[in-house]
Design a protein around this motif. Structure first.
Motif, PDB file in Angstrom:
ATOM      1  N   ILE A 195       2.084  -1.924  32.687  1.00 16.21           N
ATOM      2  CA  ILE A 195       1.666  -1.027  33.752  1.00 16.21           C
ATOM      3  C   ILE A 195       0.699   0.018  33.181  1.00 16.21           C
ATOM      4  CG2 ILE A 195       2.505   0.601  35.490  1.00 16.21           C
ATOM      5  CD1 ILE A 195       3.582  -2.248  35.893  1.00 16.21           C
ATOM      6  N   TYR A 196      -0.355   0.312  33.941  1.00 14.72           N
ATOM      7  CA  TYR A 196      -1.389   1.249  33.479  1.00 14.72           C
ATOM      8  C   TYR A 196      -1.283   2.590  34.207  1.00 14.72           C
ATOM      9  CZ  TYR A 196      -3.205  -2.875  31.217  1.00 14.72           C
ATOM     10  OH  TYR A 196      -3.320  -3.982  30.422  1.00 14.72           O
ATOM     11  N   ASP A 197      -1.971   3.582  33.647  1.00 12.93           N
ATOM     12  CA  ASP A 197      -2.004   4.918  34.246  1.00 12.93           C
ATOM     13  C   ASP A 197      -2.651   4.844  35.641  1.00 12.93           C
ATOM     14  OD1 ASP A 197      -2.051   8.070  33.052  1.00 12.93           O
ATOM     15  OD2 ASP A 197      -3.351   7.665  34.775  1.00 12.93           O
ATOM     16  N   LEU A 198      -2.064   5.536  36.620  1.00 10.95           N
ATOM     17  CA  LEU A 198      -2.577   5.445  37.996  1.00 10.95           C
ATOM     18  C   LEU A 198      -3.942   6.111  38.140  1.00 10.95           C
ATOM     19  CD1 LEU A 198       0.716   6.382  39.909  1.00 10.95           C
ATOM     20  CD2 LEU A 198      -0.225   4.092  39.586  1.00 10.95           C
ATOM     21  N   GLN A 199      -4.198   7.111  37.293  1.00 12.58           N
ATOM     22  CA  GLN A 199      -5.478   7.818  37.375  1.00 12.58           C
ATOM     23  C   GLN A 199      -6.505   7.252  36.410  1.00 12.58           C
ATOM     24  OE1 GLN A 199      -6.353  10.050  39.648  1.00 12.58           O
ATOM     25  NE2 GLN A 199      -4.326   9.750  40.545  1.00 12.58           N
ATOM     26  N   ASP A 200      -6.018   6.476  35.440  1.00  6.39           N
ATOM     27  CA  ASP A 200      -6.922   5.947  34.427  1.00  6.39           C
ATOM     28  C   ASP A 200      -6.457   4.540  34.059  1.00  6.39           C
ATOM     29  OD1 ASP A 200      -8.492   5.362  32.254  1.00  6.39           O
ATOM     30  OD2 ASP A 200      -7.592   6.872  30.923  1.00  6.39           O
ATOM     31  N   SER A 208       2.915  10.534  27.054  1.00  8.08           N
ATOM     32  CA  SER A 208       2.137  11.586  26.397  1.00  8.08           C
ATOM     33  C   SER A 208       0.752  11.743  27.029  1.00  8.08           C
ATOM     34  CB  SER A 208       2.035  11.318  24.894  1.00  8.08           C
ATOM     35  OG  SER A 208       1.598  10.002  24.657  1.00  8.08           O
ATOM     36  N   ALA A 209       0.564  11.182  28.227  1.00 10.24           N
ATOM     37  CA  ALA A 209      -0.718  11.337  28.924  1.00 10.24           C
ATOM     38  C   ALA A 209      -0.978  12.825  29.185  1.00 10.24           C
ATOM     39  CB  ALA A 209      -0.692  10.562  30.235  1.00 10.24           C
ATOM     40  N   VAL A 210      -2.227  13.210  29.166  1.00 10.43           N
ATOM     41  CA  VAL A 210      -2.596  14.618  29.378  1.00 10.43           C
ATOM     42  C   VAL A 210      -2.185  15.063  30.781  1.00 10.43           C
ATOM     43  CG1 VAL A 210      -4.441  16.291  29.067  1.00 10.43           C
ATOM     44  CG2 VAL A 210      -4.654  14.005  28.045  1.00 10.43           C
ATOM     45  N   VAL A 215       1.307   9.088  36.099  1.00  9.64           N
ATOM     46  CA  VAL A 215       2.534   8.560  35.505  1.00  9.64           C
ATOM     47  C   VAL A 215       3.687   8.747  36.491  1.00  9.64           C
ATOM     48  CG1 VAL A 215       4.149   8.819  33.566  1.00  9.64           C
ATOM     49  CG2 VAL A 215       1.695   9.206  33.213  1.00  9.64           C
ATOM     50  N   VAL A 216       4.358   7.669  36.875  1.00  7.03           N
ATOM     51  CA  VAL A 216       5.540   7.796  37.739  1.00  7.03           C
ATOM     52  C   VAL A 216       6.781   7.792  36.859  1.00  7.03           C
ATOM     53  CG1 VAL A 216       6.927   6.782  39.592  1.00  7.03           C
ATOM     54  CG2 VAL A 216       4.428   6.645  39.691  1.00  7.03           C
ATOM     55  N   ASN A 217       7.454   8.926  36.807  1.00  4.68           N
ATOM     56  CA  ASN A 217       8.691   8.996  36.030  1.00  4.68           C
ATOM     57  C   ASN A 217       9.845   8.405  36.827  1.00  4.68           C
ATOM     58  OD1 ASN A 217       7.716  10.258  33.652  1.00  4.68           O
ATOM     59  ND2 ASN A 217       7.518  12.159  34.813  1.00  4.68           N
ATOM     60  N   LEU A 218      10.808   7.863  36.110  1.00  5.15           N
ATOM     61  CA  LEU A 218      11.913   7.164  36.777  1.00  5.15           C
ATOM     62  C   LEU A 218      12.798   8.116  37.580  1.00  5.15           C
ATOM     63  CD1 LEU A 218      12.817   4.677  33.903  1.00  5.15           C
ATOM     64  CD2 LEU A 218      11.609   4.192  36.034  1.00  5.15           C
TER      65      LEU A 218
END
Ligand code: TRP
Length: 343
Positions: A195-200, A208-210, A215-218
């Motif tokens: 799964i990739y970053d939704l914004q990138d 650790s994304a800026v 990022v969808v946390n559980l």
């Protein structure tokens, strides 16, 4: 607690996920935990929280303790079954660190210096401030694996080089001191579960994304999670079609849908044929909201009873130590240590 089922002759699988965030995210779940859970059917499984690895970069002790509990709760909520798997905290099993020291004696400095994750991480902090622990991190990881004589190590592509080093160290030790370690195979997760970053969508989903908007946390608030999906970057055009090169954004959302519903991508494409991105995102947002709602509730229940979590982790560590102590005894003997030197 019931006793563990007999180990039988099942091969062993082992993995760990660092407690470096306040929650794991969808990428961890679909890229790793779902596979871990499935492996419980065929393997004797060892899953642990590598808190010793977490202290190789700057960290806060109170936060580490809390995050370790969160990690344990979320692994249980994911379906890691303490009746079938040894679920434990790395620091509860001292044999990991003891074996790491022995392996340090046969690991080459140059070999460790070639690890790309060390190079990346130390470049970030400036190589002068990177810790010695960060440098020897892969040696500890090799010990994590070899101490259980693991056959299979489910990890992401980014850990392949560390498993390769582990294999080299196992073979080297076996060659010099006699057959001692099982040489493990990496079990690299299929591309379809990544799964990739939704914004990138060029970067994998990462704790650790800026920015956390991708990022969808559980344990995200369900409404917030749905909003993250609706605000995901999508590509030009309007067709809901899987094409990771031309349409990385929509393809990532299709992967998430497919992972959540266990439906083939083609099926989902067909459902949304002729519809706009917006429709698809709203529908997926609702699915994701339901998922994190259930997951978050279960996690909070588990965290509400730390006494029970402590008991589960202690039982896991006891089970793990039975195996770890045996391996370490053999290693100490082969290494030429005088008997009685253990513990
Ligand atoms: N280094 C792994 C990661 O960051 C975590 C880890 C530590 C691990 N020890 C391990 C994974 C042993 C598999 C086996 O993802």
């Amino acid at each position: 607690m019931h006793s563990m089922p007999e180990p039988a002759d099942r091969p062993r699988a082992l993995s760990g996920a660092q407690p470096t965030a306040d929650s794991y995210h969808l990428g961890n779940y679909f890229g790793a935990f779902k596979q871990w859970v499935a492996l419980q059917d065929e393997f004797e499984t060892f899953y642990f929280i590598p808190d010793l690895h977490a202290i190789t970069v700057e960290y806060d002790p109170a936060q580490l303790r809390e995050r370790t509990y969160i990690a344990a709760a979320q692994l249980l909520a994911s379906g890691v079954d303490p009746e079938r798997s040894a679920l434990f905290v790395q620091s509860h099993v001292p044999e990991h660190a003891q074996l790491a020291w022995v392996l340090g004696g046969i690991a080459g400095f140059g070999e460790a210096a070639r690890m790309t994750q060390f190079k990346d991480k130390s470049a970030k902090s400036g190589s002068d401030s990177a810790s010695v622990g960060l440098f020897t991190y892969p040696i500890l990881m090799a010990a994590d694996i070899l101490i259980y004589q693991a056959d299979k190590v489910p990890v992401g592509e980014d850990q392949r080089q560390h498993v390769e080093l582990t294999r080299n160290l196992a073979q080297r030790f076996n060659h010099r001191f006699g057959e001692t370690f099982t040489v493990p195979e990496p079990h690299i997760v299929k591309e379809t579960a990544k799964i990739y970053d939704l914004q990138d969508p060029g970067a994998k989903m990462s704790g650790s994304a800026v920015s956390h908007s991708g990022v969808v946390n559980l344990t995200d608030d369900p409404k917030k999670a749905a909003k993250k999906i609706r605000s995901a970057v999508t590509d030009s055009g309007s067709e809901v079609r899987f094409d990771p090169v031309e349409k990385p954004g929509i393809s990532n959302l299709l992967l998430i849908h497919s992972a959540l519903t266990d439906r083939p991508i083609a099926d989902i494409e067909a459902e949304f044929a002729g519809q706009q991105y917006g429709h698809f995102k709203v529908a997926l947002g609702e699915l994701v909201a339901d998922f994190v709602d259930t997951f978050g509730t279960r996690t909070r229940e588990l965290l509400d009873d730390k006494g029970e979590l402590d008991r589960v982790l202690a039982a896991g560590a006891a089970r793990a130590r039975e195996v770890a102590a045996q391996t370490l005894a053999t290693v100490y003997d082969r290494s030429g240590f005088v008997p009685g030197a253990i513990r």
